[in-house]
Design a protein around this motif. Structure first.
Motif, PDB file in Angstrom:
ATOM      1  N   MET A   1      18.067  49.500 -28.411  1.00  0.00           N
ATOM      2  CA  MET A   1      17.934  47.857 -27.992  1.00  0.00           C
ATOM      3  C   MET A   1      18.894  47.695 -27.016  1.00  0.00           C
ATOM      4  O   MET A   1      18.423  46.694 -25.832  1.00  0.00           O
ATOM      5  N   LYS A   2      20.002  47.972 -27.111  1.00  0.00           N
ATOM      6  CA  LYS A   2      20.875  47.750 -26.089  1.00  0.00           C
ATOM      7  C   LYS A   2      20.439  48.367 -24.925  1.00  0.00           C
ATOM      8  O   LYS A   2      20.864  47.572 -23.742  1.00  0.00           O
ATOM      9  N   LEU A   3      20.303  49.569 -24.980  1.00  0.00           N
ATOM     10  CA  LEU A   3      19.598  50.241 -23.693  1.00  0.00           C
ATOM     11  C   LEU A   3      18.542  49.748 -23.113  1.00  0.00           C
ATOM     12  O   LEU A   3      18.586  49.472 -21.739  1.00  0.00           O
ATOM     13  N   VAL A   4      17.581  49.219 -23.711  1.00  0.00           N
ATOM     14  CA  VAL A   4      16.322  48.211 -23.085  1.00  0.00           C
ATOM     15  C   VAL A   4      17.125  47.255 -22.623  1.00  0.00           C
ATOM     16  O   VAL A   4      16.462  46.988 -21.285  1.00  0.00           O
ATOM     17  N   THR A   5      17.827  46.519 -23.130  1.00  0.00           N
ATOM     18  CA  THR A   5      18.608  45.415 -22.552  1.00  0.00           C
ATOM     19  C   THR A   5      19.160  45.508 -21.318  1.00  0.00           C
ATOM     20  O   THR A   5      18.975  44.746 -20.252  1.00  0.00           O
ATOM     21  N   VAL A   6      19.904  46.672 -21.371  1.00  0.00           N
ATOM     22  CA  VAL A   6      20.780  46.858 -19.971  1.00  0.00           C
ATOM     23  C   VAL A   6      19.827  47.234 -18.984  1.00  0.00           C
ATOM     24  O   VAL A   6      19.955  46.960 -17.610  1.00  0.00           O
ATOM     25  N   LEU A   7      18.668  48.185 -19.080  1.00  0.00           N
ATOM     26  CA  LEU A   7      17.752  48.385 -18.335  1.00  0.00           C
ATOM     27  C   LEU A   7      17.123  47.504 -17.642  1.00  0.00           C
ATOM     28  O   LEU A   7      16.650  47.452 -16.362  1.00  0.00           O
ATOM     29  N   ILE A   8      16.629  46.381 -18.562  1.00  0.00           N
ATOM     30  CA  ILE A   8      15.969  45.266 -17.996  1.00  0.00           C
ATOM     31  C   ILE A   8      16.759  44.508 -17.080  1.00  0.00           C
ATOM     32  O   ILE A   8      16.434  44.123 -16.067  1.00  0.00           O
ATOM     33  N   LEU A   9      18.012  44.261 -17.381  1.00  0.00           N
ATOM     34  CA  LEU A   9      18.954  43.326 -16.785  1.00  0.00           C
ATOM     35  C   LEU A   9      19.376  44.072 -15.301  1.00  0.00           C
ATOM     36  O   LEU A   9      19.636  43.468 -14.425  1.00  0.00           O
ATOM     37  N   ILE A  29      12.790  36.469 -19.125  1.00  0.00           N
ATOM     38  CA  ILE A  29      13.978  36.874 -19.866  1.00  0.00           C
ATOM     39  C   ILE A  29      14.447  35.639 -20.797  1.00  0.00           C
ATOM     40  O   ILE A  29      14.633  35.653 -22.049  1.00  0.00           O
ATOM     41  N   SER A  30      14.077  34.256 -20.471  1.00  0.00           N
ATOM     42  CA  SER A  30      14.621  33.237 -21.203  1.00  0.00           C
ATOM     43  C   SER A  30      13.734  32.942 -22.304  1.00  0.00           C
ATOM     44  O   SER A  30      14.168  32.920 -23.318  1.00  0.00           O
ATOM     45  N   MET A  31      12.211  33.280 -22.280  1.00  0.00           N
ATOM     46  CA  MET A  31      11.369  33.375 -23.259  1.00  0.00           C
ATOM     47  C   MET A  31      11.564  34.669 -24.293  1.00  0.00           C
ATOM     48  O   MET A  31      11.551  34.549 -25.429  1.00  0.00           O
ATOM     49  N   THR A  32      12.019  35.693 -23.699  1.00  0.00           N
ATOM     50  CA  THR A  32      12.431  37.083 -24.458  1.00  0.00           C
ATOM     51  C   THR A  32      13.394  36.788 -25.398  1.00  0.00           C
ATOM     52  O   THR A  32      13.633  37.057 -26.573  1.00  0.00           O
ATOM     53  N   ILE A  33      14.626  36.155 -24.701  1.00  0.00           N
ATOM     54  CA  ILE A  33      15.557  35.957 -25.707  1.00  0.00           C
ATOM     55  C   ILE A  33      15.898  34.590 -26.391  1.00  0.00           C
ATOM     56  O   ILE A  33      16.688  34.483 -27.087  1.00  0.00           O
ATOM     57  N   ASP A  34      14.729  33.884 -26.273  1.00  0.00           N
ATOM     58  CA  ASP A  34      14.814  32.525 -26.927  1.00  0.00           C
ATOM     59  C   ASP A  34      14.358  32.837 -28.411  1.00  0.00           C
ATOM     60  O   ASP A  34      13.198  33.083 -28.798  1.00  0.00           O
ATOM     61  N   PRO A  35      15.111  32.676 -29.395  1.00  0.00           N
ATOM     62  CA  PRO A  35      14.728  32.919 -30.800  1.00  0.00           C
ATOM     63  C   PRO A  35      13.747  31.931 -31.448  1.00  0.00           C
ATOM     64  O   PRO A  35      13.009  32.107 -32.572  1.00  0.00           O
ATOM     65  N   LYS A  57       1.839  45.812 -26.459  1.00  0.00           N
ATOM     66  CA  LYS A  57       2.452  46.518 -27.547  1.00  0.00           C
ATOM     67  C   LYS A  57       4.088  46.649 -27.107  1.00  0.00           C
ATOM     68  O   LYS A  57       4.754  46.256 -27.885  1.00  0.00           O
ATOM     69  N   ALA A  58       4.214  47.185 -25.764  1.00  0.00           N
ATOM     70  CA  ALA A  58       5.843  47.244 -25.429  1.00  0.00           C
ATOM     71  C   ALA A  58       6.647  45.676 -25.249  1.00  0.00           C
ATOM     72  O   ALA A  58       7.534  45.602 -25.757  1.00  0.00           O
ATOM     73  N   PHE A  59       5.666  44.777 -24.764  1.00  0.00           N
ATOM     74  CA  PHE A  59       6.190  43.324 -24.853  1.00  0.00           C
ATOM     75  C   PHE A  59       6.344  42.875 -26.146  1.00  0.00           C
ATOM     76  O   PHE A  59       7.564  42.318 -26.751  1.00  0.00           O
ATOM     77  N   THR A  60       5.593  43.362 -27.191  1.00  0.00           N
ATOM     78  CA  THR A  60       5.656  42.656 -28.554  1.00  0.00           C
ATOM     79  C   THR A  60       6.771  43.396 -29.053  1.00  0.00           C
ATOM     80  O   THR A  60       7.668  42.657 -29.953  1.00  0.00           O
ATOM     81  N   PHE A  61       7.272  44.796 -29.005  1.00  0.00           N
ATOM     82  CA  PHE A  61       8.250  45.325 -29.384  1.00  0.00           C
ATOM     83  C   PHE A  61       9.462  44.882 -28.817  1.00  0.00           C
ATOM     84  O   PHE A  61      10.425  44.760 -29.842  1.00  0.00           O
ATOM     85  N   MET A  62       9.715  44.533 -27.801  1.00  0.00           N
ATOM     86  CA  MET A  62      10.583  44.074 -27.104  1.00  0.00           C
ATOM     87  C   MET A  62      11.316  42.703 -27.643  1.00  0.00           C
ATOM     88  O   MET A  62      12.380  42.496 -28.019  1.00  0.00           O
ATOM     89  N   PHE A  66      14.388  41.321 -29.966  1.00  0.00           N
ATOM     90  CA  PHE A  66      15.379  40.157 -29.702  1.00  0.00           C
ATOM     91  C   PHE A  66      15.308  39.249 -30.880  1.00  0.00           C
ATOM     92  O   PHE A  66      16.238  38.639 -31.096  1.00  0.00           O
ATOM     93  N   LEU A  67      14.345  39.321 -31.535  1.00  0.00           N
ATOM     94  CA  LEU A  67      14.271  38.233 -32.687  1.00  0.00           C
ATOM     95  C   LEU A  67      15.128  38.659 -33.808  1.00  0.00           C
ATOM     96  O   LEU A  67      15.582  38.054 -34.633  1.00  0.00           O
ATOM     97  N   HIS A  68      15.422  40.195 -33.867  1.00  0.00           N
ATOM     98  CA  HIS A  68      16.126  40.628 -34.904  1.00  0.00           C
ATOM     99  C   HIS A  68      17.822  40.580 -34.424  1.00  0.00           C
ATOM    100  O   HIS A  68      18.630  41.373 -35.150  1.00  0.00           O
ATOM    101  N   GLN A  69      17.967  40.182 -33.384  1.00  0.00           N
ATOM    102  CA  GLN A  69      19.605  40.120 -32.960  1.00  0.00           C
ATOM    103  C   GLN A  69      20.112  38.831 -33.245  1.00  0.00           C
ATOM    104  O   GLN A  69      19.565  37.945 -33.721  1.00  0.00           O
ATOM    105  N   SER A  70      21.330  39.000 -33.493  1.00  0.00           N
ATOM    106  CA  SER A  70      22.437  38.014 -33.783  1.00  0.00           C
ATOM    107  C   SER A  70      22.411  36.837 -32.807  1.00  0.00           C
ATOM    108  O   SER A  70      22.180  37.121 -31.589  1.00  0.00           O
ATOM    109  N   GLU A  71      22.844  35.647 -32.995  1.00  0.00           N
ATOM    110  CA  GLU A  71      23.051  34.605 -32.109  1.00  0.00           C
ATOM    111  C   GLU A  71      24.215  35.049 -31.050  1.00  0.00           C
ATOM    112  O   GLU A  71      24.097  34.973 -30.044  1.00  0.00           O
TER     113      GLU A  71
END
Length: 93
Positions: A1-9, A29-35, A57-62, A66-71
């Motif tokens: 997950m962190k690798l995906v985040t780094v690559l996107i950013l 990105i705002s919508m993606t990380i918004d819990p 499917k890739a967007f859903t997975f991503m 993010f929904l499973h990450q801590s605040e």
């Protein structure tokens, strides 16, 4: 997950350098990380960027990742996003 985040950013400066897409990328990105945005709502808002089922499917997975990450992790992603936007490459846009 962190690798995906780094690559996107890390791709953000390229979009900003080209002078296109910074506002769109910021919204995505705002919508993606918004819990508070659930997967269904997220996919409905992203329909214009989803050319096919595989991309959806890739967007859903991503989004699910993010929904499973801590605040704390989500706040760190926002800090990283702002650092990229304030970088030399994006400062002009």
């Amino acid at each position: 997950m962190k690798l995906v985040t780094v690559l996107i950013l890390t791709a953000l400066p390229l979009y900003c350098y080209a002078g296109i897409g910074c506002n769109i990328m910021d919204d995505v990105i705002s919508m993606t990380i918004d819990p508070d945005v659930n997967v269904t709502e997220y996919i409905n808002n992203m329909q214009e960027f989803l050319p096919g089922e595989e991309t959806e499917k890739a967007f859903t997975f991503m989004k699910e990742c993010f929904l499973h990450q801590s605040e704390e992790t989500l706040e760190n992603v926002k800090v990283l996003q702002q650092a990229i936007y304030s970088s030399f490459w994006c400062a002009r846009y």
